[in-house]
Motif scaffolding. Structure first.
Motif, PDB file in Angstrom:
ATOM      1  N   CYS A  66       1.238   7.753   2.787  1.00  0.00           N
ATOM      2  CA  CYS A  66       1.463   8.677   2.798  1.00  0.00           C
ATOM      3  C   CYS A  66       2.974   8.618   1.735  1.00  0.00           C
ATOM      4  O   CYS A  66       3.171  10.516   1.085  1.00  0.00           O
ATOM      5  N   ASP A  67       3.553   8.418   1.460  1.00  0.00           N
ATOM      6  CA  ASP A  67       4.032   8.359   0.262  1.00  0.00           C
ATOM      7  C   ASP A  67       5.217   9.479   0.016  1.00  0.00           C
ATOM      8  O   ASP A  67       6.028   9.878  -1.067  1.00  0.00           O
TER       9      ASP A  67
ATOM     10  N   LEU B  17      11.427   0.842   3.000  1.00  0.00           N
ATOM     11  CA  LEU B  17      10.018   1.981   2.694  1.00  0.00           C
ATOM     12  C   LEU B  17      10.420   1.741   0.826  1.00  0.00           C
ATOM     13  O   LEU B  17      11.238   2.870   0.008  1.00  0.00           O
TER      14      LEU B  17
ATOM     15  N   CYS C  42       3.955   0.768   3.264  1.00  0.00           N
ATOM     16  CA  CYS C  42       4.753   0.280   1.817  1.00  0.00           C
ATOM     17  C   CYS C  42       5.862  -0.384   2.397  1.00  0.00           C
ATOM     18  O   CYS C  42       6.316  -0.361   1.070  1.00  0.00           O
TER      19      CYS C  42
ATOM     20  N   LYS D 142       1.102  -1.379  -0.038  1.00  0.00           N
ATOM     21  CA  LYS D 142      -0.439  -0.110   0.106  1.00  0.00           C
ATOM     22  C   LYS D 142       0.779   1.180  -0.471  1.00  0.00           C
ATOM     23  O   LYS D 142       1.970   1.443   0.800  1.00  0.00           O
ATOM     24  N   ILE D 143       0.366   1.981  -0.598  1.00  0.00           N
ATOM     25  CA  ILE D 143       1.202   3.355  -0.369  1.00  0.00           C
ATOM     26  C   ILE D 143      -0.008   4.579  -0.105  1.00  0.00           C
ATOM     27  O   ILE D 143      -1.366   4.739   0.149  1.00  0.00           O
TER      28      ILE D 143
ATOM     29  N   ALA E 240       6.644   7.838   5.903  1.00  0.00           N
ATOM     30  CA  ALA E 240       6.655   8.821   7.183  1.00  0.00           C
ATOM     31  C   ALA E 240       5.970   7.667   7.889  1.00  0.00           C
ATOM     32  O   ALA E 240       5.052   7.822   8.816  1.00  0.00           O
ATOM     33  N   CYS E 241       4.463   6.486   7.112  1.00  0.00           N
ATOM     34  CA  CYS E 241       4.145   6.022   7.718  1.00  0.00           C
ATOM     35  C   CYS E 241       4.029   4.018   7.583  1.00  0.00           C
ATOM     36  O   CYS E 241       3.396   3.446   8.250  1.00  0.00           O
ATOM     37  N   GLY E 242       4.904   3.866   6.948  1.00  0.00           N
ATOM     38  CA  GLY E 242       5.099   2.579   7.101  1.00  0.00           C
ATOM     39  C   GLY E 242       4.071   1.590   5.847  1.00  0.00           C
ATOM     40  O   GLY E 242       4.976   0.644   5.852  1.00  0.00           O
TER      41      GLY E 242
END
Ligand code: FES
Ligand code: FES
Length: 188
Positions: A68-69, A86, A76, A65-66, A72-74
């Motif tokens: 924040c791209d 990442l 991906c 999944k993407i 910052a969120c993990g």
């Protein structure tokens, strides 16, 4: 710089009518080998394409999944040569010769049996919307591969870069503990 791989307009059309040399990169994703052409055509890998984009748009592996791209969120997170990275912050052209594992590659290829971490997430309902879950699971798999019996503090530390907006944290930790107790790295 990896962008130097971009074929110049002259090279792309060949010199004197000779066939153009198209640069390629090799990737092994979930045990499958890919030779990917780098260039500007829609079916090629762009020099600025991220690994997350390539996995989803070129290889059809939309489990990654993407969110924040921007690192910052993990969401991906995938494994590169066994280590979490990442994929939204990694250029595909930097991955030549690498071995990538995504969430689609964790189940046993022959039997279809889920990886122990995947099964533990189900057993503990360690997700709500599930958007963060692939990144959480591959990160936890990498943890158990290098540390089969992590403490709760070590689990929290390993997953510190993976954010869950649904607040499933406690159930995620419980799931990783269960997978560890059952030998979570055995099915890798
Ligand atoms: S999408 Fe890559 S870190 Fe958020
Ligand atoms: S389960 Fe929804 S973001 Fe984690």
């Amino acid at each position: 710089m990896v962008t130097s791989n971009r074929p110049s307009p002259r090279a792309a059309s060949g010199i004197g009518g000779a066939p153009a040399h198209i640069p390629t990169i090799s990737l092994t994703v979930n045990g499958e080998h890919y030779e990917l052409e780098v260039g500007s055509r829609h079916d090629m890998i762009g020099p600025a394409d991220t690994l997350a984009h390539t996995l989803r748009e070129n290889l059809g592996l939309t489990g990654t999944k993407i969110g924040c791209d921007r690192g910052a969120c993990g969401a991906c997170t995938v494994l590169m040569d066994g280590k979490p990275i990442l994929s939204c912050m990694t250029l595909t052209v930097e991955c030549d010769g690498k071995r990538i594992t995504t969430i689609e590659g964790l189940a046993n290829r022959l039997t279809g049996q889920l990886h122990p971490v995947q099964q533990a997430f189900i057993n503990n309902t360690a997700f709500q919307c599930g958007f963060c879950t692939p990144g959480m699971i591959v990160t936890a798999k990498a943890l158990l591969d290098r540390n089969p019996s992590p403490s709760e503090a070590e689990i929290k530390d390993a997953l510190a870069g993976n954010f869950c907006r649904c607040g499933s944290w406690y159930l995620v930790i419980r799931a990783v503990k269960e997978a560890a107790a059952k030998g979570g790295q055995a099915n890798a």
